[in-house]
Scaffold this motif. Structure first.
Motif, short mmCIF file in Angstrom:
data_model
loop_
_atom_site.label_atom_id
_atom_site.label_comp_id
_atom_site.label_asym_id
_atom_site.label_seq_id
_atom_site.Cartn_x
_atom_site.Cartn_y
_atom_site.Cartn_z
N CYS B 64 6.60 -7.23 -4.15
CA CYS B 64 5.60 -8.03 -3.42
C CYS B 64 5.51 -9.46 -3.94
O CYS B 64 5.45 -9.70 -5.14
CB CYS B 64 4.24 -7.36 -3.55
N TRP B 65 5.52 -10.42 -3.03
CA TRP B 65 5.33 -11.82 -3.44
C TRP B 65 4.01 -12.37 -2.90
O TRP B 65 3.86 -13.57 -2.76
CB TRP B 65 6.54 -12.68 -3.13
N CYS B 67 2.41 -12.61 0.01
CA CYS B 67 2.31 -13.50 1.16
C CYS B 67 1.10 -13.19 2.03
O CYS B 67 0.62 -14.04 2.79
CB CYS B 67 3.57 -13.40 2.01
N GLY B 68 0.62 -11.94 1.96
CA GLY B 68 -0.57 -11.58 2.73
C GLY B 68 -0.32 -11.10 4.14
O GLY B 68 -1.25 -10.80 4.88
N CYS B 70 0.72 -8.32 5.14
CA CYS B 70 0.25 -6.94 5.33
C CYS B 70 -1.23 -6.95 5.72
O CYS B 70 -1.63 -6.37 6.73
CB CYS B 70 0.49 -6.11 4.08
N ARG B 86 -2.91 -6.43 0.38
CA ARG B 86 -2.30 -7.49 -0.42
C ARG B 86 -3.03 -7.64 -1.76
O ARG B 86 -2.42 -7.71 -2.81
CB ARG B 86 -2.37 -8.81 0.37
N CYS B 120 5.98 -7.00 6.62
CA CYS B 120 6.31 -7.38 5.24
C CYS B 120 7.72 -7.94 5.12
O CYS B 120 8.69 -7.30 5.51
CB CYS B 120 6.17 -6.16 4.32
S1 SF4 Z 1 3.42 -8.33 3.31
FE1 SF4 Z 1 2.01 -7.65 1.72
S2 SF4 Z 1 3.26 -6.26 0.47
FE2 SF4 Z 1 4.69 -7.49 1.68
S3 SF4 Z 1 5.21 -9.21 0.32
FE3 SF4 Z 1 3.51 -9.87 1.66
S4 SF4 Z 1 1.66 -9.44 0.45
FE4 SF4 Z 1 3.35 -8.29 -0.49
#
Ligand code: SF4
Ligand code: SF4
Lengths: 314, 299
Positions: B64-65, B67-68, B70, B86, B120
C-alpha cells in the motif's frame, strides 16, 4: 485478442451449473433460463453431481477451500460430462469459477491445495484451461446474439423502460475476467452492457442508469440488514429517478436482495419504491412469447404482473 | 488534515471553547484558541503488519502506498464515514494497534463488493485486508464474533457437511443463533406474498428440501479432506498470531481475552473462540465444524 465467447458460439450445448441459489431463492431464474433455452433450441447439460461453489461465505473461512469447491465443479464438467464450456447464470457461481480458473493458472499454492484435496476426495484434479466458464449473458450473446434476439422477438419489449443492474461479482475484481475490457464487442468491467444489448435487441428502452455495478450489500443481507437496506434503497431510488419501470437482474443474490430490501426499506425506513424487479431471462422469455408461468414470474415478490399486462407482454 | 496526522490528533484532544477554557490555570477562552493536547504514542505493536499478513486476505498489505482510492470508492464508507480502509491499512503498517482498536466494531462491515480491489493501483486487495483484520480482531479476542462471521460459519459448515446448502435452513439457523425472532415484520410480508402466489407444489417441494437436505453424492471424503485442511490452517494462523501460548509477549492479549470473555461471556461459549492453546481441544473433529455447531447468540 481472444474472444472468450468463441467456444460458446460453436456450442448449442453447454454444461449448466445452476448452483444452490437457483435451486432455492433463485428458482425463477433457473426456470426462466431453462425456458428460454428450450425456446431457442439450446441444450443445457447440468453438471453431474455438482457441489456449492462456496458462494460469498466460504472464502472468509479459507479462500483456498473456495477454490477447491469451484474446481470440483469444473473437474466434474470436464471429466464426467466431457464439456469444455460451463455456463453459470448466478453471478456468485460465475465469479467463483472464474476466480478458481485465475488462481489455478497463476498461483502454485492454490494448485497444490486443490491437488491435495482432490486426490483425498477421490476425483481428478481440475487443471486450468480445461473448461471455460461463461455467464448466461455470454451464452446468449455468443449463441443467439443481438440479431438472433431481434429477429425472434420483433421488438416486443418496445416502450418498456429498463434499468440494467449487474451488481459486483460480474465485473469485479477485474483480473479474474481476462476476456473483458478487450475492445469493441467485449464486455466492459466499468460499464457492462451485455444485458443492455440483449434487452435492447428485444426492443427494450434502456434508461441511463448510473448504479449498474453498485453493491446491493448481498454479502450482509442478513448479518447487517440495515446496511443492505440502505444500499438497496439507493439503487431502487436511482432506478426510479432515471425513469425505469423495471430493474433487470442477472444474479439471484442481487435479485432477492433488491426484492427483499424493497419491502424492508418501506417497513423500516419508510422508503417506498414501486419499480419492479425481474430477471433478464424473464424479460427475454416474455419477448420470445413464453408464458409468464413458465418464466416463474408468479414467484417475483415485486409482482410485475400488472406491468406485464399493461405493456401487453403476454 | 493531512492523512498522517489524523491518527495523531484525536478529536477529543482538540480543545476549543468560547465560554471558558482553563489550561494550566489560565482562562484562554475564545474561538481563536484551539489547543491540541499533546500525546506521545509508545504502544506500538511491531508485529501488527506481519500478523495481518499471515491471515488469508492480508498477504499484500505491505504494497500500500496510501493513495486512498480504496476509501474513495468504498461502498460502506459512503454510508459510514468512519469506515476507512486506507486509514486502517496505515495504522496496521505503522503498528498502531491501539488506534486501530478504536474502530474495532465496524471493520467487519465490509460487504466484499471489491470496489476497492478494482480501484487499487497496487494490488493490495483491500477487501482481503478487511477480512483478515476482522478475523484478527476476533482471534485476538478484541471483538466477539461478528454476525457476518457467524453467518459465514453456518453457511460454510453446511457446505462442508453436505456439499450443498439449503437457503431456508441457513436463514433459520442464522436468525436463531443471533437471537433474532424468526418472523421479522418484513420477512412475514415476504413469506405472505410468496405463499399466496406460488403453486402448492412449490411449497411442498421446499418443505421436502428441508427434510431431505440437498446433498452432493459421495461427499464424505471431500468433507474429511476439507476439515483436515481447515484444522491445519487454523493452527497455522493461531501460531502466527502468537496464540499458541508459547509466546510470553502475548500474555497481555491472553489476559485481555479473559476480560473480554467475561464481558461477552453470556454471548459466546468457551468452545466458540480461537482460544490460546491449552483451551484448545485437539481431539475435536475439526475446530471449525465444532465451533460452527456451538455458536451462541450475541444479543
Ligand atoms: S487503494 Fe488503498 S490499499 Fe490500494 S494503494 Fe491506495 S490506499 Fe493503499
Ligand atoms: S470490499 Fe469492503 S472495503 Fe472494499 S470497497 Fe467494498 S465495502 Fe469497502
Amino acid at each position: 485478442m481472444v474472444d472468450v465467447t468463441d467456444r460458446a458460439k460453436n456450442h448449442k450445448t453447454v454444461g449448466y451449473y445452476p448452483g444452490c441459489a437457483l435451486e432455492g431463492t433463485g428458482h425463477a431464474y433457473n426456470r426462466s433460463t431453462k425456458a428460454i433455452a428450450s425456446e431457442l433450441g439450446l441444450k443445457l447439460k447440468e453438471v453431474d453431481n455438482w457441489n456449492c461453489c462456496g458462494a460469498m461465505e466460504v472464502k472468509n473461512i479459507d479462500p483456498k477451500i473456495q477454490t477447491y469447491l469451484s474446481s470440483r465443479v469444473l473437474s466434474n464438467a470436464h471429466n464426467t460430462d466431457h464439456m469444455d464450456v460451463v455456463m453459470a447464470p448466478c453471478n456468485g457461481c460465475y465469479h467463483n469459477l472464474k476466480k478458481a480458473e485465475y488462481d489455478l493458472s497463476h498461483d502454485a499454492e492454490s494448485r497444490a491445495v486443490v491437488d491435495r484435496l482432490s486426490s483425498k476426495a477421490g476425483h481428478p484434479t481440475y487443471k486450468a484451461g480445461q473448461v471455460e466458464t461463461i455467464h448466461a449473458l455470454d451464452w446468449l450473446k455468443g449463441t443467439i446474439g443481438e440479431e438472433g434476439i431481434a429477429a425472434r422477438t420483433k421488438g416486443k419489449l418496445a416502450g418498456l423502460k429498463v434499468a440494467n443492474y449487474y451488481g459486483c461479482m460480474y465485473t469485479r475484481p477485474r483480473h479474474i475476467f481476462p476476456e473483458k475490457d478487450q475492445g469493441p464487442g467485449t464486455e466492459s468491467t466499468s460499464k457492462p452492457h451485455f444485458m443492455d444489448d440483449l434487452l435492447a435487441a428485444a426492443g427494450a428502452d434502456n434508461v441511463d442508469f448510473a448504479l449498474k455495478t453498485a453493491c446491493c450489500g448481498g454479502a450482509h443481507t442478513l448479518s447487517d440488514s440495515d446496511t443492505s437496506t440502505k444500499l438497496v434503497a439507493n439503487i431502487l431510488r436511482a432506478a426510479e429517478a432515471s425513469g425505469a419501470e423495471v430493474i433487470a437482474t442477472e444474479c439471484p443474490t442481487c435479485h432477492t436482495g433488491l426484492e427483499m430490501h424493497q419491502i424492508r426499506a418501506e417497513k423500516r425506513f419508510g422508503i417506498k419504491t414501486t419499480v419492479k424487479i425481474m430477471y433478464f431471462t424473464q424479460l427475454l422469455g416474455l419477448a420470445l412469447g413464453v408464458g409468464p408461468r413458465k418464466l416463474g414470474i408468479q414467484e417475483n415478490i415485486s409482482d410485475p404482473m400488472d406491468l406485464i399486462i399493461e405493456k401487453r407482454l403476454t | 488534515m493531512p492523512i498522517h496526522e489524523k491518527s495523531l490528533i484525536r478529536p477529543e484532544n482538540m480543545k476549543t471553547n468560547d465560554q471558558e477554557l482553563i489550561i494550566d490555570g489560565i482562562n484562554v477562552a475564545g474561538h481563536w484558541s484551539t489547543f491540541i493536547e499533546s500525546r506521545v504514542i509508545t504502544d506500538y505493536n511491531e508485529n501488527l503488519q506481519d500478523e495481518i499478513e499471515a491471515l488469508p486476505g492480508g498477504e499484500f498489505i505491505h504494497r500500500c502506498w496510501q493513495c486512498g482510492s480504496c476509501t474513495n470508492s468504498c461502498t460502506v464508507n459512503a454510508i459510514e464515514p468512519r469506515f476507512n480502509p486506507r486509514y486502517w491499512i496505515y495504522l496496521i503498517r505503522t503498528g498502531m494497534e491501539q488506534e486501530l482498536l478504536r474502530d474495532k466494531d465496524i471493520i467487519w462491515m465490509c460487504v466484499s463488493c471489491n470496489k476497492c480491489t478494482y480501484a487499487c493501483p497496487r494490488d493490495v486487495v483491500p477487501e482481503g485486508v478487511m477480512k483478515a483484520t476482522s478475523h484478527w480482531l476476533e482471534m485476538k479476542g478484541y471483538t466477539p464474533k461478528s454476525p457476518s462471521t457467524i453467518f459465514d460459519e453456518i453457511f460454510s459448515s453446511q457446505v462442508i457437511e453436505r456439499g450443498k446448502i439449503e437457503d431456508t435452513e441457513v436463514l433459520t439457523q442464522f436468525l436463531r443463533r443471533t437471537g433474532q425472532p424468526l418472523m421479522q415484520d418484513w420477512l412475514k410480508e415476504i413469506v405472505f406474498k410468496v405463499a399466496t402466489k406460488l403453486p402448492v407444489t412449490w411449497g411442498l417441494k421446499s418443505m421436502l428440501a428441508m427434510v431431505f437436505k440437498p446433498k452432493t453424492r459421495d461427499w464424505d471424503r471431500a468433507r474429511l479432506a476439507i476439515e483436515e485442511y481447515i484444522h491445519e490452517k487454523e493452527a497455522e494462523h493461531r501460531s502466527a498470531l502468537g496464540l499458541n501460548g508459547s509466546h510470553p509477549e502475548h500474555d497481555d492479549h491472553a489476559n485481555e481475552w479473559d476480560m473480554r470473555r467475561q464481558e461477552v461471556g453470556s454471548h459466546i461459549d468457551q468452545g466458540d473462540v480461537s482460544v490460546p492453546a491449552g483451551h484448545h481441544d485437539e481431539s475435536a473433529r475439526s475446530d471449525f465444524a465444532r465451533r460452527a455447531g456451538h455458536i451462541n447468540p450475541p444479543h
